[in-house]
Design a protein around this motif. Structure first.
Motif, PDB file in Angstrom:
ATOM      1  N   GLY A  89      -1.447  -7.301   5.458  1.00 58.70           N
ATOM      2  CA  GLY A  89      -2.806  -7.310   5.192  1.00 58.70           C
ATOM      3  C   GLY A  89      -2.775  -5.654   5.176  1.00 58.70           C
ATOM      4  O   GLY A  89      -2.141  -4.748   4.585  1.00 58.70           O
ATOM      5  N   PHE A  90      -4.493  -5.124   5.699  1.00 61.16           N
ATOM      6  CA  PHE A  90      -5.281  -3.879   5.483  1.00 61.16           C
ATOM      7  C   PHE A  90      -4.252  -3.357   5.876  1.00 61.16           C
ATOM      8  O   PHE A  90      -3.947  -1.848   5.501  1.00 61.16           O
ATOM      9  CB  PHE A  90      -6.680  -4.282   5.884  1.00 61.16           C
ATOM     10  CG  PHE A  90      -7.577  -5.063   4.504  1.00 61.16           C
ATOM     11  CD1 PHE A  90      -7.260  -4.600   3.766  1.00 61.16           C
ATOM     12  CD2 PHE A  90      -8.123  -6.063   5.822  1.00 61.16           C
ATOM     13  CE1 PHE A  90      -7.883  -5.783   2.727  1.00 61.16           C
ATOM     14  CE2 PHE A  90      -9.073  -6.808   5.161  1.00 61.16           C
ATOM     15  CZ  PHE A  90      -9.337  -6.844   3.168  1.00 61.16           C
ATOM     16  N   GLY A  91      -2.809  -3.185   7.411  1.00 64.42           N
ATOM     17  CA  GLY A  91      -2.415  -2.214   7.572  1.00 64.42           C
ATOM     18  C   GLY A  91      -0.665  -2.407   7.371  1.00 64.42           C
ATOM     19  O   GLY A  91      -0.252  -1.305   8.040  1.00 64.42           O
ATOM     20  N   LYS A  92      -0.827  -3.060   6.286  1.00 58.51           N
ATOM     21  CA  LYS A  92       0.639  -2.987   5.600  1.00 58.51           C
ATOM     22  C   LYS A  92       1.163  -1.458   5.199  1.00 58.51           C
ATOM     23  O   LYS A  92       2.873  -1.276   4.982  1.00 58.51           O
ATOM     24  CB  LYS A  92       0.339  -3.455   4.569  1.00 58.51           C
ATOM     25  CG  LYS A  92       0.330  -3.833   3.039  1.00 58.51           C
ATOM     26  CD  LYS A  92       0.158  -4.159   1.841  1.00 58.51           C
ATOM     27  CE  LYS A  92      -0.440  -3.477   0.525  1.00 58.51           C
ATOM     28  NZ  LYS A  92      -2.450  -3.305   0.916  1.00 58.51           N
ATOM     29  N   ASN A  93       0.474  -0.383   4.638  1.00 56.64           N
ATOM     30  CA  ASN A  93       1.381   0.411   4.414  1.00 56.64           C
ATOM     31  C   ASN A  93       1.326   1.364   5.709  1.00 56.64           C
ATOM     32  O   ASN A  93       1.443   3.102   5.923  1.00 56.64           O
ATOM     33  CB  ASN A  93       0.538   1.523   3.642  1.00 56.64           C
ATOM     34  CG  ASN A  93       0.457   0.633   2.713  1.00 56.64           C
ATOM     35  OD1 ASN A  93       1.189   0.646   1.796  1.00 56.64           O
ATOM     36  ND2 ASN A  93      -0.841   0.363   1.496  1.00 56.64           N
ATOM     37  N   THR A 244     -10.351   2.391  10.148  1.00 55.93           N
ATOM     38  CA  THR A 244     -10.308   0.806   8.488  1.00 55.93           C
ATOM     39  C   THR A 244      -8.093   1.084   8.692  1.00 55.93           C
ATOM     40  O   THR A 244      -8.352   1.861   8.802  1.00 55.93           O
ATOM     41  CB  THR A 244     -11.041   2.146   7.000  1.00 55.93           C
ATOM     42  OG1 THR A 244     -10.343   0.899   5.904  1.00 55.93           O
ATOM     43  CG2 THR A 244      -9.989   2.965   6.697  1.00 55.93           C
ATOM     44  N   ALA A 245      -7.965   0.038   7.262  1.00 57.81           N
ATOM     45  CA  ALA A 245      -6.889  -0.178   6.988  1.00 57.81           C
ATOM     46  C   ALA A 245      -5.758  -0.217   7.828  1.00 57.81           C
ATOM     47  O   ALA A 245      -5.144   0.276   8.867  1.00 57.81           O
ATOM     48  CB  ALA A 245      -5.765   1.120   6.243  1.00 57.81           C
ATOM     49  N   ILE A 246      -6.438  -1.169   9.391  1.00 54.65           N
ATOM     50  CA  ILE A 246      -5.034  -1.897  10.362  1.00 54.65           C
ATOM     51  C   ILE A 246      -5.574  -3.403  10.567  1.00 54.65           C
ATOM     52  O   ILE A 246      -6.093  -4.906   9.333  1.00 54.65           O
ATOM     53  CB  ILE A 246      -6.807  -1.598  10.940  1.00 54.65           C
ATOM     54  CG1 ILE A 246      -7.405  -0.435  11.153  1.00 54.65           C
ATOM     55  CG2 ILE A 246      -6.548  -2.213  12.296  1.00 54.65           C
ATOM     56  CD1 ILE A 246      -8.895  -0.514  11.935  1.00 54.65           C
ATOM     57  N   THR A 247      -4.445  -3.784  10.629  1.00 56.44           N
ATOM     58  CA  THR A 247      -3.762  -5.134  10.652  1.00 56.44           C
ATOM     59  C   THR A 247      -3.223  -4.947  12.757  1.00 56.44           C
ATOM     60  O   THR A 247      -3.139  -4.297  12.821  1.00 56.44           O
ATOM     61  CB  THR A 247      -2.555  -5.252   9.966  1.00 56.44           C
ATOM     62  OG1 THR A 247      -2.979  -5.372   8.871  1.00 56.44           O
ATOM     63  CG2 THR A 247      -2.129  -6.333  10.489  1.00 56.44           C
ATOM     64  N   ILE A 248      -4.501  -6.849  12.922  1.00 57.78           N
ATOM     65  CA  ILE A 248      -4.088  -6.888  14.146  1.00 57.78           C
ATOM     66  C   ILE A 248      -3.118  -8.181  14.266  1.00 57.78           C
ATOM     67  O   ILE A 248      -3.789  -9.251  13.426  1.00 57.78           O
ATOM     68  CB  ILE A 248      -4.969  -6.729  15.037  1.00 57.78           C
ATOM     69  CG1 ILE A 248      -5.554  -5.723  14.861  1.00 57.78           C
ATOM     70  CG2 ILE A 248      -5.084  -7.355  16.842  1.00 57.78           C
ATOM     71  CD1 ILE A 248      -7.362  -5.006  15.623  1.00 57.78           C
ATOM     72  N   VAL A 276     -10.188  -4.760   7.958  1.00 55.47           N
ATOM     73  CA  VAL A 276      -9.742  -4.917   8.918  1.00 55.47           C
ATOM     74  C   VAL A 276      -8.526  -6.272   8.830  1.00 55.47           C
ATOM     75  O   VAL A 276      -9.690  -7.305   8.925  1.00 55.47           O
ATOM     76  CB  VAL A 276     -10.199  -5.765  10.476  1.00 55.47           C
ATOM     77  CG1 VAL A 276      -9.219  -5.292  11.804  1.00 55.47           C
ATOM     78  CG2 VAL A 276     -10.883  -3.639  10.514  1.00 55.47           C
ATOM     79  N   THR A 277      -7.734  -6.741   8.980  1.00 55.07           N
ATOM     80  CA  THR A 277      -6.688  -7.974   9.607  1.00 55.07           C
ATOM     81  C   THR A 277      -7.027  -8.382  10.731  1.00 55.07           C
ATOM     82  O   THR A 277      -5.865  -7.139  11.134  1.00 55.07           O
ATOM     83  CB  THR A 277      -5.566  -7.898   8.532  1.00 55.07           C
ATOM     84  OG1 THR A 277      -6.168  -7.863   6.593  1.00 55.07           O
ATOM     85  CG2 THR A 277      -4.841  -9.069   8.052  1.00 55.07           C
ATOM     86  N   ILE A 278      -6.385  -9.416  10.476  1.00 56.59           N
ATOM     87  CA  ILE A 278      -6.777 -10.442  12.185  1.00 56.59           C
ATOM     88  C   ILE A 278      -5.417 -11.739  11.954  1.00 56.59           C
ATOM     89  O   ILE A 278      -6.392 -12.630  11.304  1.00 56.59           O
ATOM     90  CB  ILE A 278      -7.645 -10.390  12.928  1.00 56.59           C
ATOM     91  CG1 ILE A 278      -8.627  -8.779  12.960  1.00 56.59           C
ATOM     92  CG2 ILE A 278      -7.890 -11.237  14.258  1.00 56.59           C
ATOM     93  CD1 ILE A 278      -9.935  -9.262  13.539  1.00 56.59           C
TER      94      ILE A 278
END
Length: 412
Positions: A89-93, A244-248, A276-278
């Motif tokens: 997701g968006f927090g993958k990094n 930003t760039a968050i995964t939950i 954000v990816t949920i």
């Protein structure tokens, strides 16, 4: 280097696609690509990138790509930092403390937020160097004030039952690369009007906090995974002020009113870049609303299990893009609460232009999703972070959401 290479490969793969899209906007209508095909191509490229990054992963064949990456490794306890390469997701990094030392919390106390003792959780999270923070035993940590995270930190509760509860909880403010994994966060209270340290070189006056479980304030590259959250004063997880760039992902949330706020206010335009990816969460017993409530940015809500809500599940204002894919929505036995969505703080002639769509969602007990907008492909490509599994698999994918009971010497 693996993360940087993966991002570069993904950018290189997607660049021609976005160039094609931008060209189509100014060309004749006959050359405009099908919006659905554009978004599907984005999904395909994202999955290719994830597959390349996770070569050699330990497949549990659950369909949950995060869990399949690490949970079948019987030596997970010796390979803890490998978890950082399993994000999606968006927090993958978000690498957290992957490149730093292990730090073992041995002392659950929090007597001095300005001069924390070595061995405590607060002492670990304020350090400047990357740290992967683990716990030597089961413990409940009642914080005296907000836990101010520094950058490049992982809180990893695997192998112990770790509760952060009964006081102020976690704040991720203007820092980057933070992973919170495998802890119970509940009964969080307001704090503040006190001095609190946020690095070895700085402490300052904190005004009254909201009492969130996890507060992300101007933070980036944040991943909250396999946590159990409930019953906090304000939100369970809130992300505001340009975060930003968050995964939950893989969290179990219960017994709470305003579950998740993503976006500071309708007038705070800096949140227009929020992504954000949920994914793979279980929104469970005793929840009321905001799963999530979104403003301005781009939100991918994918393969979550919604088994309880009293008012609504997904809402927002200020024209966010919401991409709901292959979730399972079980409506409550309340006639006026069957609708999944809530368009807030705007008349219909305004919210009907907001890009909210449902694709492959499963609706049970009368649940329904009120879509809106023009299905703009560029908008949905910015709100796409991974391919969805079929909604029929959501139960299996989310069955172990929340903090896991991992035992050393066996797969988790």
């Amino acid at each position: 280097m693996m993360k940087i290479t993966s991002f570069y490969n993904l950018f290189s793969a997607l660049l021609p696609l976005f160039c094609l899209l931008s060209t189509a906007v100014v060309s004749s209508s006959s050359s405009v690509p099908d919006p659905e095909l554009v978004v599907q191509e984005v999904h395909r490229k994202l999955n290719e990138s994830i597959a390349r990054r996770n070569l050699g992963f330990f497949s549990c064949r659950t369909g949950n790509p995060i869990d399949d990456c690490w949970r079948c490794d019987p030596e997970w306890e010796k390979n803890r930092q490998r978890l950082a390469d399993c994000a999606i997701g968006f927090g993958k990094n978000a690498i957290g403390g992957r490149d730093g030392k292990l730090y073992v919390v041995t002392d659950p106390s929090d007597s001095d937020p300005v001069n924390p003792k070595p061995g405590t959780l607060r002492y670990a999270v304020i350090q400047d160097e990357p740290l992967w923070i683990i716990f030597n035993r089961d413990m409940t940590i009642q914080l005296k004030e907000e836990l101010m995270m520094n950058s490049f930190k992982t809180i990893d509760g695997r192998g112990a039952s770790v509760h952060i509860a009964g006081g102020p909880c976690i704040t991720i403010q203007y820092v980057t690369n933070v992973i919170i994994h495998g802890v119970h966060i509940h009964d969080c209270k307001q704090g503040g009007n006190a001095m609190v340290r946020d690095s070895p070189r700085h402490y300052g006056w904190r005004t009254v906090s909201d009492g969130d479980g996890v507060s992300i304030f101007g933070g980036s590259h944040v991943w909250v995974d396999h946590c159990s959250l409930s019953n906090c004063n304000d939100g369970l997880i809130d992300a505001i002020r340009g975060s930003t760039a968050i995964t939950i992902s893989n969290n179990h949330m219960t017994h709470h009113n305003k579950v998740m706020l993503l976006g500071h206010s309708d007038t705070y335009a800096q949140d227009k870049n929020m992504q954000v990816t949920i994914a793979f969460n279980h929104f469970g017993e005793g929840l009321v609303q905001r799963m999530p409530r979104c403003r301005h940015g781009y939100f991918h809500v994918v393969n979550n299990d919604y088994t309880h809500w009293e008012m609504y599940a997904i809402g927002g204002s200020a024209a966010p893009t919401i991409n709901s894919q292959a979730n399972r929505f079980l409506a409550p036995n309340i006639a006026f609460s069957k609708e999944v969505t809530k368009h807030e703080d705007a008349p219909e002639n305004e919210w009907k232009n907001w890009n909210w769509r449902s694709e492959g969602d499963l609706f049970l007990n009368g649940a329904f999703f009120r879509a809106s907008g023009k299905d703009v492909s560029s908008s949905y490509s910015k709100a796409s972070s991974l391919s969805a599994q079929p909604s029929s698999r959501v139960g299996d994918i989310t069955t172990t959401a929340g903090a896991l009971n991992c035992k050393k010497g066996s797969s988790c």
